[in-house]
Design an enzyme around this catalytic site. Sequence first.
Site, PDB file in Angstrom:
ATOM      1  N   TYR B 434     -21.623 -19.308-114.812  1.00 21.73           N
ATOM      2  CA  TYR B 434     -21.111 -18.410-115.878  1.00 21.73           C
ATOM      3  C   TYR B 434     -19.682 -17.909-115.625  1.00 21.73           C
ATOM      4  O   TYR B 434     -19.123 -18.165-114.571  1.00 21.73           O
ATOM      5  CB  TYR B 434     -22.091 -17.311-116.229  1.00 21.73           C
ATOM      6  CG  TYR B 434     -22.544 -16.278-115.228  1.00 21.73           C
ATOM      7  CD1 TYR B 434     -21.879 -16.021-114.051  1.00 21.73           C
ATOM      8  CD2 TYR B 434     -23.684 -15.519-115.523  1.00 21.73           C
ATOM      9  CE1 TYR B 434     -22.333 -15.035-113.186  1.00 21.73           C
ATOM     10  CE2 TYR B 434     -24.141 -14.539-114.663  1.00 21.73           C
ATOM     11  CZ  TYR B 434     -23.450 -14.301-113.493  1.00 21.73           C
ATOM     12  OH  TYR B 434     -23.891 -13.339-112.647  1.00 21.73           O
ATOM     13  N   GLU B 435     -19.123 -17.308-116.640  1.00 20.76           N
ATOM     14  CA  GLU B 435     -17.692 -16.936-116.643  1.00 20.76           C
ATOM     15  C   GLU B 435     -16.789 -18.150-116.432  1.00 20.76           C
ATOM     16  O   GLU B 435     -15.748 -18.052-115.782  1.00 20.76           O
ATOM     17  CB  GLU B 435     -17.382 -15.882-115.577  1.00 20.76           C
ATOM     18  CG  GLU B 435     -18.135 -14.590-115.712  1.00 20.76           C
ATOM     19  CD  GLU B 435     -17.975 -13.940-117.072  1.00 20.76           C
ATOM     20  OE1 GLU B 435     -16.951 -14.187-117.726  1.00 20.76           O
ATOM     21  OE2 GLU B 435     -18.885 -13.215-117.480  1.00 20.76           O
ATOM     22  N   GLY B 436     -17.179 -19.272-116.991  1.00 23.47           N
ATOM     23  CA  GLY B 436     -16.433 -20.509-116.821  1.00 23.47           C
ATOM     24  C   GLY B 436     -17.016 -21.285-115.664  1.00 23.47           C
ATOM     25  O   GLY B 436     -16.842 -20.894-114.504  1.00 23.47           O
TER      26      GLY B 436
END
Lengths: 591, 591
Positions: B434-436
């Site tokens: 997550y978050e890229g």
Amino acid sequence: MPSYTAPTKDLQFVLHDLLQISTSDVPGYSDLESDFTTAILDEAAKLGQDVMAPLNASGDVEGCRLENGVVYTPKGFKQAFDQIREGGWNGLDLPEEFGGQNLPYVMGSAVGEIFVSANMALNMYQGLTHGAISAILAHGSEAQKATYLPKMVAMDWTGTMNLTEPHCGTDLGLMRTKAEPQADGSYKVTGQKIFISAGDHDMAENVIHLVLAKAPGGGEGTKGISLFIVPKFMVSEDGSLGARNGVSVGSIEEKMGIHANATCVMNYDGATGYLIGDLHKGMRAMFTMMNEARIGVGLQGYAQAVVAYENARIYAQDRLQGRDVTGAKNPDGPADPLIVHPDIRRMLMDQKSFVEGARAFTLWGASLIDRAHRMQDKDADGLISLLTPVIKGFLTDKGFDMCVQAQQVYGGHGYIEEWGMSQFARDARIAMIYEGANGIQALDLVGRKLAQDGGKHVMAFFEMVKTFIKENEGDARLEGFLVPLKSASKDLQAAGMYFMQHGMKSPNDALSGSSDFMHLFGHVCLGLVWARMAKAAYAALDGGASDRDFYEAKIATGRYYMARQLPATALHLARIQTGAETVMALDAAQF
Amino acid sequence: MPSYTAPTKDLQFVLHDLLQISTSDVPGYSDLESDFTTAILDEAAKLGQDVMAPLNASGDVEGCRLENGVVYTPKGFKQAFDQIREGGWNGLDLPEEFGGQNLPYVMGSAVGEIFVSANMALNMYQGLTHGAISAILAHGSEAQKATYLPKMVAMDWTGTMNLTEPHCGTDLGLMRTKAEPQADGSYKVTGQKIFISAGDHDMAENVIHLVLAKAPGGGEGTKGISLFIVPKFMVSEDGSLGARNGVSVGSIEEKMGIHANATCVMNYDGATGYLIGDLHKGMRAMFTMMNEARIGVGLQGYAQAVVAYENARIYAQDRLQGRDVTGAKNPDGPADPLIVHPDIRRMLMDQKSFVEGARAFTLWGASLIDRAHRMQDKDADGLISLLTPVIKGFLTDKGFDMCVQAQQVYGGHGYIEEWGMSQFARDARIAMIYEGANGIQALDLVGRKLAQDGGKHVMAFFEMVKTFIKENEGDARLEGFLVPLKSASKDLQAAGMYFMQHGMKSPNDALSGSSDFMHLFGHVCLGLVWARMAKAAYAALDGGASDRDFYEAKIATGRYYMARQLPATALHLARIQTGAETVMALDAAQF
């Protein structure tokens, strides 16, 4: 739900293009013509794809349950197990006299990959049975064979291996389970065993436990250990089932994965057991099961990566996200498929080059077992003994990594259980642990196998690599394989040399590098099989093979492995050569 | 149940010995005397150890549930959250005018490590709120700040980030959620968002969703995206809560880990939203949250490894299994503790050297953020912008690996959920996604950050390494740090050079090596902080520090990293220099 399509074409490539089994001199191999092996693999594929794989995710969610002493497997497992049983799959490579088909072990392994990829937890009930059969075949009396094997080969009865106790995992010398001799020649077995895979279930009439226990008079440590057959239900002389024996399931473990396999705490309360093999020689008998099981576990490691890769590939080909930086590949769509992106490619190529290499390595190993068993070939036996910890340790470490990477291709969906990628990683995780954690494999390799028979087998391995390189050096097309292989093999030899020079005076210098050595060795093995596969693929292309695409992809995949994975050998060597100094610098209390 | 003891001593070492914060010129740092930071960390440790950690395993088992539209968190979470709220922990590094304590970000990060190690899933409710506050602080109007921030800083209201949609993960240009302008200046937001962490729960009065959506007139792709505040309950002018807004939870995802954090499908059905920041400039506003969040996720990666390592260490010190090959260490016991075995040491040293290095790296990064924010230091801002993808990508990849390795130390027990090691690995796994996803971090690093401001920041990084080496070359005790650091830094420069030479004419040559570059960079960063920590430890020893054992262990741990981990840079460079050729060789259909 995740997809699974058995890679029969690639299995055929390994069996025929690479290993050329049907022209081999191993007894039984001449029957393995391409049409015949195709027919077997296609049947296995049907069972794997249509029956086993559809139960993989539901089995993970439902898990096994223990109710009033009875272990229930997930919905559909009993019916699927019946189909495996009816197909005679367990007996594929077992002796005809006990109901098997006597096909070579290499075919059992090829089929095994399909079943493990399809449903690892379900296949374990069969795998453990197979291991127990091997031990009875090797060490049982004629009467024991006659009593147990026909039923076990038919899988009317399944088998287990009982080693671990709560305080005693790797160090079996600490074992407390006792076996007291009885007047009738049997024993009363008492103690608790944990982590017993397929320990009990509702899919067979009886479960035959092979149990390590200490019988009086054997001395301290592992010396006193013997192996016993302890059936769940007593077996009468006519083969019919009698009363329940004094063995019961204490609980089922809640695990990270393989939820559909009942990992049991087994309680033995004066259970009737029968000595198998020689008294106080139980460890030897157990290793018969263990060695086969370790190759089977290596296979599990890469087989999970096979199915994880298949799904990652499909997702990357289908999922539209972002644009190819060199120009749109799907200009009429809202975005390009993931597979256009180099970092996605890198992950897919890591996986593809690993699983195809691992498949070839494992089936080559299986063919060595056939050679050792069917021809009493001592060299093959020594070589596979050397390679067994590499197959187990390297393929399960990497297999898990590849499952994690396949999950990564899915982005957020990889973390959601519904998509199935988490299960592949969770299931694959156990293979690094059981049948001897991978650190133990590395220890076995460096501490025992390297020096076995005076180091003869590792020298033979180096010679084999050298000979292959020499024989093919004239072929410019193979240069991209031979040059890296030579370099990697040199790294392996340098590491072996380091151990020889340092290991005697400072064993910790060798042991500190054992895991790195196992990985270094694994890379060289995959480098070797990739070079051989490239040669085989070029030969097929030169011979006018119709499916040029397959063979060209094979060569390109091998080139990736040689360029991107094999250079890891230098890192492993560098670590090994730092010895124990930094590893052992701290006092235990300073951690 | 797993143990957790906050590493306050090591946090203090990083803050004071390494970063020397209390003598720094960053505004606010002079307050951070050792006694003061000790007091804060001790309080955080109490909360983490006594309140949050005991709920970690039970929260994993129970998970969140959705009943009649209401999300319930696991037993005990509400009370624990109240304690976090009452302690004012969320506002530690937030402005005083909105109720915060205005301490530097570096202190928020040090405390954050403790909370994440103690209970990652619980801490996320707070972490997401913190990110949403940052976006409102940076882009909200004065009225918005006044309405939302006091309640959010107090955590009476929590926050979320809404980016992803089912068909649109990384590629936000595909977004379908719409925002229609209303006469009163508000918008009606309609669409579905998925993977919304802390999306809803029963621990706060209100949830403030920050939602990306397309408002009319912005054009195609990401250009048309704006950011909206969508409260769960409408907020009246006097700050009291009004009617339920048109936003609801569609379902909670079943995930591999962080079960106690409600990952929600959020349905927006004409929900009232308020534009935050400029129309059609939503991506910029979102990146304010993202950049902070990415450092927070990097911290999650290593913080899970911290607690996993602590437990692996304890198990290795306690569990008796086998004998030291160089002579029994526990001759009166039945066996020696696991920690005598070199391969167990190797695993523990891998973990210890990683977590201590990662802690130093992250807090150094946090101090750069303070410098950038509190002193408008453009160089610090550029450097942390460069290092953010490294902190996120490298620390989460390695953090997960270390959790898996800690699990391995436990053998079979590592696979049993009851022992807790599986949860650390399962929870840590999300941080890579997550978050890229980490591939996106690598792309950001190679495709954007390297060349930012004409490559000024990466040149400054190289210069910093060079200067450190030059300044310390006379110190023979540091040779074992400086020599490997120099070599690793050269590998990094060579990789950068390769990208410069090839990236322009063939972007795929650079992108094929992006993940390797991120790891190469991460190793150099850890090498640098380890060299600095060694210097600081020697200085403490020279200064007559009483706790010699701590500082000597610090130096020995650093030596391990330099000897055994840093050489990985050569492998990453070798891979990078093979370019795209083997990565991109296959047609998409040939996979």
